[in-house]
Design a protein around this motif. Structure first.
Motif, short mmCIF file in Angstrom:
data_model
loop_
_atom_site.label_atom_id
_atom_site.label_comp_id
_atom_site.label_asym_id
_atom_site.label_seq_id
_atom_site.Cartn_x
_atom_site.Cartn_y
_atom_site.Cartn_z
N MET A 1 60.45 -39.95 -25.62
CA MET A 1 60.02 -41.57 -25.19
C MET A 1 61.23 -41.90 -24.48
SD MET A 1 61.41 -43.27 -28.92
CE MET A 1 60.50 -42.25 -30.32
N SER A 2 60.59 -42.74 -23.48
CA SER A 2 61.39 -43.97 -22.68
C SER A 2 62.22 -44.63 -23.19
CB SER A 2 60.53 -44.94 -21.94
OG SER A 2 59.85 -45.29 -22.90
N GLY A 3 63.23 -44.56 -22.58
CA GLY A 3 64.88 -45.89 -23.20
C GLY A 3 64.33 -46.66 -23.64
N GLN A 4 62.81 -47.41 -23.16
CA GLN A 4 62.19 -48.68 -23.74
C GLN A 4 61.90 -48.47 -25.34
OE1 GLN A 4 60.60 -51.01 -20.73
NE2 GLN A 4 61.95 -50.54 -19.48
N GLU A 5 61.34 -47.14 -24.77
CA GLU A 5 60.68 -47.09 -27.15
C GLU A 5 61.80 -47.34 -27.82
OE1 GLU A 5 58.24 -44.16 -25.11
OE2 GLU A 5 56.58 -45.62 -25.31
N ASP A 6 63.01 -46.47 -26.83
CA ASP A 6 64.31 -45.76 -27.72
C ASP A 6 64.63 -46.82 -27.93
OD1 ASP A 6 64.00 -43.12 -27.00
OD2 ASP A 6 65.17 -43.69 -25.72
N ILE A 7 65.07 -48.23 -27.38
CA ILE A 7 65.04 -49.83 -27.61
C ILE A 7 64.66 -50.28 -28.98
CG2 ILE A 7 65.51 -51.78 -27.41
CD1 ILE A 7 66.47 -50.48 -24.25
N ARG A 8 63.63 -49.78 -28.55
CA ARG A 8 62.15 -50.90 -29.56
C ARG A 8 62.47 -50.08 -31.45
NH1 ARG A 8 57.08 -49.18 -32.12
NH2 ARG A 8 56.89 -48.35 -30.06
N ALA A 9 62.13 -48.71 -31.02
CA ALA A 9 62.95 -47.57 -32.22
C ALA A 9 64.15 -48.07 -32.74
CB ALA A 9 63.04 -46.28 -32.08
N ALA A 10 64.98 -48.20 -31.84
CA ALA A 10 66.34 -48.27 -32.90
C ALA A 10 66.68 -50.04 -33.37
CB ALA A 10 67.53 -49.02 -31.34
N PHE A 11 65.93 -51.40 -32.63
CA PHE A 11 65.26 -52.32 -32.69
C PHE A 11 65.04 -52.50 -34.63
CE2 PHE A 11 64.62 -54.84 -29.01
CZ PHE A 11 66.71 -54.82 -28.98
N ASP A 12 64.05 -50.94 -34.53
CA ASP A 12 63.08 -51.22 -36.02
C ASP A 12 64.12 -50.53 -36.79
OD1 ASP A 12 60.90 -51.92 -34.77
OD2 ASP A 12 59.84 -50.83 -34.68
N ALA A 13 64.96 -49.14 -36.79
CA ALA A 13 65.47 -48.75 -37.26
C ALA A 13 66.97 -49.62 -37.94
CB ALA A 13 66.48 -47.45 -36.55
N ALA A 14 66.80 -50.75 -37.10
CA ALA A 14 68.48 -51.52 -37.94
C ALA A 14 67.91 -52.65 -38.37
CB ALA A 14 69.26 -52.29 -35.99
N GLY A 15 66.57 -53.32 -38.32
CA GLY A 15 66.12 -54.06 -39.43
C GLY A 15 65.37 -55.51 -38.78
N LEU A 16 65.48 -54.86 -37.86
CA LEU A 16 65.02 -56.50 -36.59
C LEU A 16 62.94 -56.61 -37.41
CD1 LEU A 16 67.61 -56.16 -35.21
CD2 LEU A 16 66.41 -56.85 -33.33
N GLN A 17 62.96 -58.06 -37.43
CA GLN A 17 62.18 -58.01 -37.75
C GLN A 17 61.36 -58.05 -36.56
OE1 GLN A 17 61.79 -57.82 -41.02
NE2 GLN A 17 60.90 -60.05 -41.55
N ALA A 18 59.59 -57.66 -36.33
CA ALA A 18 59.02 -57.57 -35.72
C ALA A 18 57.71 -58.30 -36.03
CB ALA A 18 58.67 -56.75 -35.39
N THR A 19 57.12 -58.82 -35.15
CA THR A 19 55.92 -59.69 -35.05
C THR A 19 54.59 -59.46 -34.05
OG1 THR A 19 56.44 -62.27 -33.84
CG2 THR A 19 56.31 -62.11 -36.40
N ASP A 20 53.30 -59.01 -34.73
CA ASP A 20 52.46 -58.87 -33.65
C ASP A 20 51.88 -60.04 -33.12
OD1 ASP A 20 51.99 -56.74 -33.75
OD2 ASP A 20 50.39 -55.68 -34.70
N VAL A 21 51.86 -60.39 -31.22
CA VAL A 21 51.39 -61.06 -30.67
C VAL A 21 49.97 -60.55 -29.52
CG1 VAL A 21 51.75 -62.64 -28.99
CG2 VAL A 21 53.89 -61.93 -30.48
N VAL A 22 48.97 -61.44 -30.72
CA VAL A 22 47.85 -61.52 -29.71
C VAL A 22 47.06 -61.38 -28.56
CG1 VAL A 22 45.44 -60.05 -29.89
CG2 VAL A 22 46.56 -59.62 -31.10
N LEU A 23 46.94 -61.30 -27.22
CA LEU A 23 46.67 -62.00 -25.87
C LEU A 23 45.47 -61.91 -25.06
CD1 LEU A 23 48.34 -64.66 -24.53
CD2 LEU A 23 49.20 -62.90 -23.24
N LYS A 24 44.61 -62.33 -25.30
CA LYS A 24 43.62 -62.67 -24.25
C LYS A 24 43.78 -61.87 -22.45
CE LYS A 24 40.29 -61.95 -27.64
NZ LYS A 24 39.98 -61.01 -27.71
N LYS A 25 43.14 -61.90 -22.15
CA LYS A 25 43.15 -61.80 -21.26
C LYS A 25 42.92 -63.03 -19.96
CE LYS A 25 40.86 -59.74 -16.15
NZ LYS A 25 39.22 -58.50 -16.06
N HIS A 26 43.87 -63.34 -19.16
CA HIS A 26 43.94 -64.52 -18.47
C HIS A 26 44.86 -65.86 -19.12
CE1 HIS A 26 41.82 -62.55 -14.77
NE2 HIS A 26 40.87 -62.88 -15.79
N ASN A 27 45.30 -65.48 -20.19
CA ASN A 27 45.59 -66.93 -21.04
C ASN A 27 46.96 -66.36 -21.02
OD1 ASN A 27 43.57 -67.32 -21.99
ND2 ASN A 27 43.44 -67.00 -24.54
#
Length: 198
Positions: A1-27
């Motif tokens: 796991m990379s350092g940045q993925e470690d941060i995401r995992a730590a955020f999730d473990a800490a219960g931070l609410q995450a939302t999905d964002v979907v973006l089309k190419k060039h948007n």
């Protein structure tokens, strides 16, 4: 796991609410001047942060691939100073800015973020060094040198040459001329989108 993925995992473990964002190419994910409300992790695709120069040329400030943090430096700004656009279709995880700043009161979380910042600073220093090379052919050659070769010595940027030129602060015409000069002077060998140093 990379350092940045470690941060995401730590955020999730800490219960931070995450939302999905979907973006089309060039948007656009956000535009210069928009209020900073979230921090992002790229899940799929590629995002770029672009600044438009007075000449109209686009300069890539950050490029983020899957697993990378994006626009995290903006946590400490009120407004974005660049445009963020999808180079491809993109899927991101977004975290609320205020919640992230609160989470960084935890020393372990702050250390993870500091580690991620230091890795990005090294990458940005390399980008600045490349852009300070005056001759376009030398700049492109130095960029190719920085790419890891495969077993047969081929170096593939995994980007279009137009995207490479934006990264190097060159017009795409200057980048293509530099590649042609490097090829003609036998400093590189070209095959499709990859090169081998000679």
């Amino acid at each position: 796991m990379s350092g940045q993925e470690d941060i995401r995992a730590a955020f999730d473990a800490a219960g931070l609410q995450a939302t999905d964002v979907v973006l089309k190419k060039h948007n656009f994910l956000f535009r210069t001047g928009d209020q900073v409300k979230r921090m992002f992790f790229v899940r799929t695709g590629r995002l770029v942060m672009v600044r438009i120069l007075e000449s109209g040329q686009e300069l890539v400030v950050q490029r983020a691939d899957p697993g990378d943090l994006f626009a995290e430096a903006s946590l400490f700004s009120d407004r974005y100073h660049c445009d963020a656009v999808g180079e491809t279709d993109v899927r991101c995880t977004a975290y609320d800015k205020a919640a992230v700043l609160e989470a960084l009161n935890d020393p372990a979380m702050a250390m993870l973020m500091l580690k991620a910042y230091s890795i990005q600073i090294r990458g940005l220093r390399n980008q600045i060094e490349l852009r300070n090379i005056k001759r376009a052919d030398d700049r492109v050659y130095s960029y190719l040198q920085s790419l890891p070769p495969d077993a047969k010595g081929w170096r593939d940027p995994h980007l279009s040459w137009k995207d490479v030129s934006r990264t190097l602060g060159l017009s795409h015409e200057a980048c293509y001329r530099a590649l042609a000069l490097l090829d003609k002077s036998k400093r590189i060998e070209r095959e499709e989108n990859r090169c081998r140093l000679i």
